[in-house]
Design an enzyme around this catalytic site. Sequence first.
Site, PDB file in Angstrom:
ATOM      1  N   LEU A 224       9.107 -37.074 -15.129  1.00 40.30           N
ATOM      2  CA  LEU A 224       8.653 -38.459 -15.130  1.00 40.30           C
ATOM      3  C   LEU A 224       8.081 -38.864 -13.777  1.00 40.30           C
ATOM      4  CD1 LEU A 224       8.453 -41.130 -16.696  1.00 40.30           C
ATOM      5  CD2 LEU A 224      10.762 -41.674 -15.852  1.00 40.30           C
ATOM      6  N   ASP A 225       6.822 -39.316 -13.795  1.00 35.19           N
ATOM      7  CA  ASP A 225       6.138 -39.836 -12.606  1.00 35.19           C
ATOM      8  C   ASP A 225       6.049 -38.830 -11.462  1.00 35.19           C
ATOM      9  OD1 ASP A 225       5.719 -42.279 -13.869  1.00 35.19           O
ATOM     10  OD2 ASP A 225       7.597 -43.121 -13.125  1.00 35.19           O
ATOM     11  N   GLU A 226       6.119 -37.536 -11.779  1.00 35.39           N
ATOM     12  CA  GLU A 226       6.054 -36.511 -10.735  1.00 35.39           C
ATOM     13  C   GLU A 226       4.833 -35.610 -10.891  1.00 35.39           C
ATOM     14  OE1 GLU A 226       7.948 -36.363  -8.174  1.00 35.39           O
ATOM     15  OE2 GLU A 226       9.465 -37.841  -8.750  1.00 35.39           O
TER      16      GLU A 226
END
Length: 281
Positions: A224-226
């Site tokens: 997530l969001d990486e």
Amino acid sequence: MTSQFVLTLSCPDRLGIVYAVSGFLTRRDANIEDSQQFSEHGSGRFFMRVEFRTGHERDELAVEFAEIAREFDMDWQLTDRAVKPRVLIMASKQGHCLNDLLYRFRIGALHGEAAAVVSNHPDWADLAASSGVPFHHLPVGPGGKAAQEQEILDLIEAERIDVVVLARYMQILSPEFCAKLPGRILNIHHSFLPSFKGARPYHQAHARGVKLIGATCHYVTSDLDEGPIIDQEVARVDHAMTPEDFVSAGRDLESTCLARGLAAHLDQRILLNGHSTVVFR
């Protein structure tokens, strides 16, 4: 009659790559209109983007270039600029990024076609219709997230979608969904990654007294969001601004950053480099 193509490639860095590529194009009467390259010393990889015109067909060029690609162990792509990528835009309750992208597609500022809009809320049906783009209301129903994501995947296949854009789509995509579309899902994150994750990021930033706020466009992965960062945008703020002022400024940052990131993707200016990206201007 000539056609315009974009060739992108990455491979282990060694002598002769540029010579081999330029020689290949010269022998096919190609006029190189733009060429950019980058050697990363840390990883030892070489990246290149070439835009050119020629009277040869794409399939013919691809078959012939494959021999050079094998010699240099290249990851490569040859794209005909006459074929516009088909884009699926996904949004939730906030519509500023969706509205901005639809406008840019309508005036031809993005090299692609807005093929469909998907939302887990019905709010943006009229907005999509005003741009002549089919709208699909696909909420998470009784079948759960897996069933809803399968509906989206079926739509992607039926509409021959090339790239998915999360324009403030607030449902978290499953790892299984992300794995089916590697390097084909873009997201806009309402902060500098990895700062101020979760709910009300601008309020978090305001509480910390930040002097810069920003937005980050990145590829979506199962982490997530990486995912690899494509673009970032910033604005200066100060103590006199309220959290609502931060949110207002943030909307502009998010719209600008997402549009710029999508434009780079549609123009084949982004090459993945592990967890990072090479973005040619």
